[in-house]
Design a protein around this motif. Structure first.
Motif, short mmCIF file in Angstrom:
data_model
loop_
_atom_site.label_atom_id
_atom_site.label_comp_id
_atom_site.label_asym_id
_atom_site.label_seq_id
_atom_site.Cartn_x
_atom_site.Cartn_y
_atom_site.Cartn_z
N GLN A 68 -11.50 -42.90 -32.66
CA GLN A 68 -12.95 -42.80 -32.60
C GLN A 68 -13.62 -44.07 -33.08
OE1 GLN A 68 -13.05 -39.30 -35.34
NE2 GLN A 68 -14.62 -40.46 -36.45
N SER A 69 -14.79 -44.34 -32.52
CA SER A 69 -15.57 -45.54 -32.81
C SER A 69 -14.75 -46.77 -32.39
CB SER A 69 -15.98 -45.57 -34.28
OG SER A 69 -16.95 -46.57 -34.51
N TRP B 72 -12.88 -41.40 -28.39
CA TRP B 72 -14.12 -40.77 -28.87
C TRP B 72 -15.08 -41.89 -29.25
CZ3 TRP B 72 -14.09 -36.94 -33.63
CH2 TRP B 72 -15.39 -36.49 -33.88
N GLY B 73 -15.80 -42.37 -28.26
CA GLY B 73 -16.59 -43.57 -28.42
C GLY B 73 -15.76 -44.74 -27.91
N HIS C 82 -24.15 -42.61 -31.41
CA HIS C 82 -22.76 -43.01 -31.63
C HIS C 82 -21.91 -41.82 -32.06
CE1 HIS C 82 -19.53 -45.79 -32.31
NE2 HIS C 82 -19.44 -45.48 -33.59
N LEU C 83 -20.79 -41.65 -31.39
CA LEU C 83 -19.83 -40.57 -31.65
C LEU C 83 -20.46 -39.19 -31.49
CD1 LEU C 83 -17.84 -41.95 -34.72
CD2 LEU C 83 -17.32 -42.18 -32.28
N ASN D 146 -22.86 -38.00 -32.89
CA ASN D 146 -23.06 -37.48 -34.24
C ASN D 146 -24.30 -36.60 -34.37
OD1 ASN D 146 -20.98 -38.14 -36.13
ND2 ASN D 146 -21.51 -40.30 -35.90
N ARG E 296 -22.28 -32.88 -32.87
CA ARG E 296 -20.84 -32.63 -32.99
C ARG E 296 -20.51 -31.16 -32.72
NH1 ARG E 296 -18.57 -35.11 -38.54
NH2 ARG E 296 -19.73 -37.06 -38.60
#
Length: 380
Positions: free
Chosen positions: A232-233, A255-256, A349-350, A352, A355
């Motif tokens: 992720q990221s 994930w991103g 982003h992600l 967030n 979620r």
């Protein structure tokens, strides 16, 4: 930016508060109202004030945890230790890598996490595994119930600023609920390797991912035919390297996305440059630009042998959404692209800001792909 700006004029602070702290509250790692009181005491734009107030919150919760444990109240102590862990992690977040307070607060946050672990219903194993004459470390969480006997497993890693302990609050628990074992680990340029041993990130990150897969394959309780990867990221770059170069993976989630670290992060979000320079061991902006030329997925992704999901928020202000489209375009079939919009939630982003929907979406896809019948992989 499709989320509330808690600190007007300071998007980095606002993102961290809304995306990292508030989401941790939902997962039992902090208390929103206490966080609100801490934030009210912070002088906006003053990094020392940010550190001082979050560090004080960590100290208060750490002392509370120790007192509750001494009274024979382990569950209350566990909660307080987890909150202290996240407050210390938050305190050090914006400090430069050269500031000694950063490493000290990091070690304290890890100590609090470790203090909480014995009181989990399903405590993880603290693990290390070989890596180029040294080691990498993390946590292995076994699923509950019958799945413990022989189970699918996920190698799970974060990005430029996520430590392995924090992954519990991102998605590790939901992975366990779907019958996966989960290896949360810090690779080069993350957590303990960076902060304690000075091991910087490297472009050929598949080497670290293969070391994690070696560990999983060697576990007698893991089904070696059902090993997946979630990055992720900036882990979207690391995971892209792993998906392309590690043939034992059954499926992977980016994930991103991050296709090219220079274009997609360093130049897209200038505020993160000092952090990236520290992570890759650059001595200047010019040195960073030179090093980052090698951090690209161009010409690599065509080698992927497993299904890959690429998922990203359309309004991501940290990593350009174009990174997801470039990553997806270079991947062979089977592949899956999911761009989340601000209107539905998940645009940042992600994802967030959503979620609640995004994590189940990803993990249900992963469970189905891992369980889909395929020819067995023959390991050398």
């Amino acid at each position: 930016m499709t989320m509330f700006r808690y600190f007007p004029g300071h998007d980095g602070w606002s993102y961290h508060f809304a995306a990292r702290i508030v989401n941790v509250c939902q997962m039992g790692g902090a208390d929103f109202h206490r966080c609100h009181r801490v934030a009210e005491r912070i002088a906006v734009g003053d990094g020392d004030s940010w550190f001082r107030e979050w560090n004080a919150a960590g100290e208060e919760r750490e002392a509370t945890a120790a007192a509750e444990l001494a009274r024979g109240r382990p569950i209350t102590a566990r909660e307080a230790y987890l909150h202290a862990h996240n407050y210390f992690r938050t305190a050090q977040f914006f400090l430069p890598g050269s500031d000694p307070r950063k490493a000290a607060a990091y070690l304290r946050c890890v100590d609090c996490f470790h203090a909480a672990l014995p009181f989990f219903d399903n405590p993880p194993e603290r693990v290390t595994f070989p890596f180029e004459g040294s080691h990498l470390s993390g946590y292995y969480w076994r699923p509950l119930g019958a799945a413990r006997q022989r189970h699918a497993a996920i190698a799970y890693l974060g990005g430029v600023d996520i430590i392995s302990e924090e992954l519990w609050f991102f998605a590790a628990r939901q992975m366990l609920e779907r019958g996966f074992g989960v290896l949360c680990f810090d690779g080069p340029g993350m957590g303990e390797p960076l902060r304690v041993r000075g091991v910087h990130a490297r472009p050929d990150y598949e080497v670290a991912i293969s070391a994690a897969v070696d560990y999983l394959v060697a576990r007698p309780d893991v089904d070696a035919q059902k090993i997946a990867l979630v990055g992720q990221s900036m882990g979207g770059y690391y995971g892209g390297r792993g998906a392309a170069m590690e043939p034992r993976l059954r499926a992977a989630i980016l994930w991103g996305a991050c296709y090219d670290m220079l274009d997609d992060i360093y130049d897209f979000w200038p505020a993160v440059r000092p952090q990236i320079e520290w992570v890759i061991g650059a001595t200047s902006e010019a040195d960073a630009r030179d090093k980052l030329k090698a951090f690209t997925l161009k010409g690599v992704l065509k080698n992927a042998k497993c299904p890959v999901m690429v998922t990203h928020g359309e309004d991501d202000t940290l990593v350009a959404v174009q990174a997801a489209h470039k990553t997806y375009a270079d991947l062979p079939e089977p592949k899956h692209l999911r761009i989340w919009t601000g209107a539905e939630g998940g645009g940042i982003h992600l994802m967030n800001d959503n979620r609640t929907d995004a994590v189940p979406y990803m993990l249900d896809w992963l469970r189905e792909e891992v369980d889909r019948p395929r020819a067995a992989t023959v390991f050398p």
